[in-house]
Scaffold this active site. Structure first.
Site, short mmCIF file in Angstrom:
data_model
loop_
_atom_site.label_atom_id
_atom_site.label_comp_id
_atom_site.label_asym_id
_atom_site.label_seq_id
_atom_site.Cartn_x
_atom_site.Cartn_y
_atom_site.Cartn_z
N SER A 168 -6.87 6.29 -0.94
CA SER A 168 -5.53 6.44 -1.51
C SER A 168 -5.48 7.70 -2.37
CB SER A 168 -5.21 5.23 -2.39
OG SER A 168 -4.06 5.49 -3.16
N TYR B 179 -8.25 0.04 -8.78
CA TYR B 179 -7.86 0.50 -7.44
C TYR B 179 -8.40 1.92 -7.17
CZ TYR B 179 -4.47 1.33 -3.61
OH TYR B 179 -3.86 1.62 -2.42
N LYS C 59 -10.91 3.10 -4.29
CA LYS C 59 -10.47 4.04 -3.26
C LYS C 59 -11.34 5.29 -3.21
CE LYS C 59 -7.13 1.77 -1.31
NZ LYS C 59 -7.45 1.09 -0.04
N1 LIG Z 1 1.49 1.83 1.18
C1 LIG Z 1 0.97 2.90 0.59
O1 LIG Z 1 1.69 3.85 0.20
C2 LIG Z 1 -0.50 3.00 0.38
C3 LIG Z 1 -1.00 4.09 -0.34
C4 LIG Z 1 -2.35 4.25 -0.48
C5 LIG Z 1 -3.20 3.32 0.09
N2 LIG Z 1 -2.70 2.25 0.75
C6 LIG Z 1 -3.65 1.30 1.31
O2 LIG Z 1 -3.27 0.97 2.63
C7 LIG Z 1 -3.75 -0.34 2.95
C8 LIG Z 1 -2.61 -1.16 3.52
O3 LIG Z 1 -1.66 -1.37 2.50
P1 LIG Z 1 -0.10 -1.69 2.75
O4 LIG Z 1 0.64 -0.72 1.94
O5 LIG Z 1 0.15 -1.81 4.19
O6 LIG Z 1 0.00 -3.11 1.99
P2 LIG Z 1 0.28 -4.58 2.54
O7 LIG Z 1 0.18 -5.48 1.37
O8 LIG Z 1 1.53 -4.59 3.35
O9 LIG Z 1 -0.93 -4.84 3.55
C9 LIG Z 1 -2.21 -5.20 3.13
C10 LIG Z 1 -2.65 -6.37 3.98
O10 LIG Z 1 -4.01 -6.71 3.67
C11 LIG Z 1 -4.12 -8.13 3.75
N3 LIG Z 1 -5.28 -8.57 2.97
C12 LIG Z 1 -5.43 -8.52 1.63
N4 LIG Z 1 -6.63 -9.00 1.29
C13 LIG Z 1 -7.25 -9.35 2.44
C14 LIG Z 1 -8.53 -9.91 2.72
N5 LIG Z 1 -9.41 -10.19 1.74
N6 LIG Z 1 -8.87 -10.12 4.01
C15 LIG Z 1 -7.99 -9.83 5.01
N7 LIG Z 1 -6.76 -9.33 4.79
C16 LIG Z 1 -6.40 -9.09 3.52
C17 LIG Z 1 -2.81 -8.62 3.16
O11 LIG Z 1 -2.54 -9.97 3.55
C18 LIG Z 1 -1.81 -7.62 3.72
O12 LIG Z 1 -1.21 -8.06 4.93
C19 LIG Z 1 -4.35 -0.90 1.66
O13 LIG Z 1 -5.74 -0.70 1.67
C20 LIG Z 1 -3.72 -0.04 0.61
O14 LIG Z 1 -4.47 0.01 -0.58
C21 LIG Z 1 -1.37 2.06 0.91
#
Ligand SMILES: NC(=O)c1ccc[n+]([C@@H]2O[C@H](COP(=O)([O-])OP(=O)(O)OC[C@H]3O[C@@H](n4cnc5c(N)ncnc54)[C@H](O)[C@@H]3O)[C@@H](O)[C@H]2O)c1
Length: 290
Positions: free
Chosen positions: A151, A164, A168
């Site tokens: 991230s 976090y 990351k």
């Molecule tokens: N959305 C953004 O702008 C952004 C930015 C930087 C990083 N990220 C990273 O991208 C990834 C996806 O995030 P997102 O934004 O789609 O969020 P999101 O909450 O929609 O998706 C994350 C998914 O991970 C699942 N999850 C959580 N813990 C789990 C576990 N222990 N085992 C299995 N599944 C599990 C959740 O149920 C959820 O469906 C994450 O790692 C997040 O940190 C997202």
């Protein structure tokens, strides 16, 4: 068109947001996909079989092949069971996209050990465990593609996200070492640092981001990185809103003397802080010190 026929992909956290979009894109292009999702809340509490099942249903309805898995990636048993699901359903694992994640944002002074450990457990331990469970299969096949989800908050820091950001940036180290160790067996590992409109960010991003920062605009890069034709390994990319950029960890040329004292360092701070020419590997960094 880059296709994934005969490739088997595990996508963790694929019940919502980014993982869901990665799963739909890879399946649409021929991959057999294991849709993993614990189905809990944003802070990692709770569980449900619904989100993974819904994504599998959608893929199947569109003519693709997918199975659901609801194991917790943060436990060794969960990670093993996830890889076993892929083997039982499709016979192998070619691709792992470590995407599952949770948030427990708090300012540093208020953060609890539980907030810290639970975030590291899902992001760092989960990525390590799932990759390691799939690793012997990839080694045996002489082929593998791993994408870890970092991230910008980890690369550059962010208020309220000490847990976090630690997780990351930890994934950057994991990715780089995996790339070095996996190279002789045809295993490539890269990391993405995305920005997308999902349940994780909808309360944090400005409303006008919704249309531009779609998860699909991140999945396009993930698909390229896990394709056979991608040569890069050990790299990190920011991606969002249609833009992709390489992020690199680099060292400046530095300043060297046989008489290093606190005062000589203070007097040459400008040279210590200089950025170019870059040193990009641990080996070159050590050579520069000789
Ligand atoms: N959305 C953004 O702008 C952004 C930015 C930087 C990083 N990220 C990273 O991208 C990834 C996806 O995030 P997102 O934004 O789609 O969020 P999101 O909450 O929609 O998706 C994350 C998914 O991970 C699942 N999850 C959580 N813990 C789990 C576990 N222990 N085992 C299995 N599944 C599990 C959740 O149920 C959820 O469906 C994450 O790692 C997040 O940190 C997202």
């Amino acid at each position: 068109m880059l296709r994934f026929d005969d490739r088997v992909a595990i996508i963790t956290g694929a019940g919502h947001g980014l993982g869901r979009a990665h799963a739909l894109l890879l399946a649409e292009r021929g991959a057999q996909v294991v849709v993993n999702d614990l189905g809990g809340a944003l802070d990692g509490t709770g569980a449900s079989t619904g989100p993974a099942a819904e994504v599998v249903e959608l893929i199947t309805k569109n003519g693709g092949r997918a199975v659901a898995n609801t194991d917790n990636v943060a436990t060794p048993e969960g990670a093993q069971a996830l890889v076993q699901t892929a083997v039982d359903a499709f016979g192998k694992v070619d691709i792992v996209v470590n995407n599952a994640g949770i948030l427990r944002d708090k300012s540093f002074g208020k953060m609890t050990v539980e907030d810290f450990d639970s975030v590291l457990a899902v992001h760092v331990r989960g990525s390590y465990l799932v990759s390691q469970a799939a690793y012997p299969l990839m080694k045996e096949a002489g082929h593998g593609r791993i994408v870890n989800t970092s991230s910008p908050a980890g690369l550059f820091g962010n208020f309220g996200q000490a847990n976090y950001s630690t997780a990351k940036m930890g994934l950057v180290g994991l990715t780089k070492t995996l790339a070095i160790e996996g190279a002789r067996n045809g295993i490539k590992a890269n990391a993405i640092a995305p920005i997308a409109w999902t349940r994780m960010t909808e309360a944090l991003l400005p409303a006008e981001f919704e249309e531009k920062f779609t998860p699909e605009r991140v999945s396009a890069l993930v698909a390229y990185l896990v394709h056979d034709s991608c040569e890069s390994s050990g790299e990190v990319f920011t991606v969002g809103g249609g833009r992709v950029a390489r992020v690199f960890v680099a060292e400046g040329p530095g300043w060297k003397t046989d008489d290093l004292t606190p005062e000589s360092i203070a007097g040459n701070w400008g040279s210590v802080m200089a950025e170019q020419p870059y040193v990009l590997t641990a080996g070159d960094s050590m050579k520069a010190m000789l």
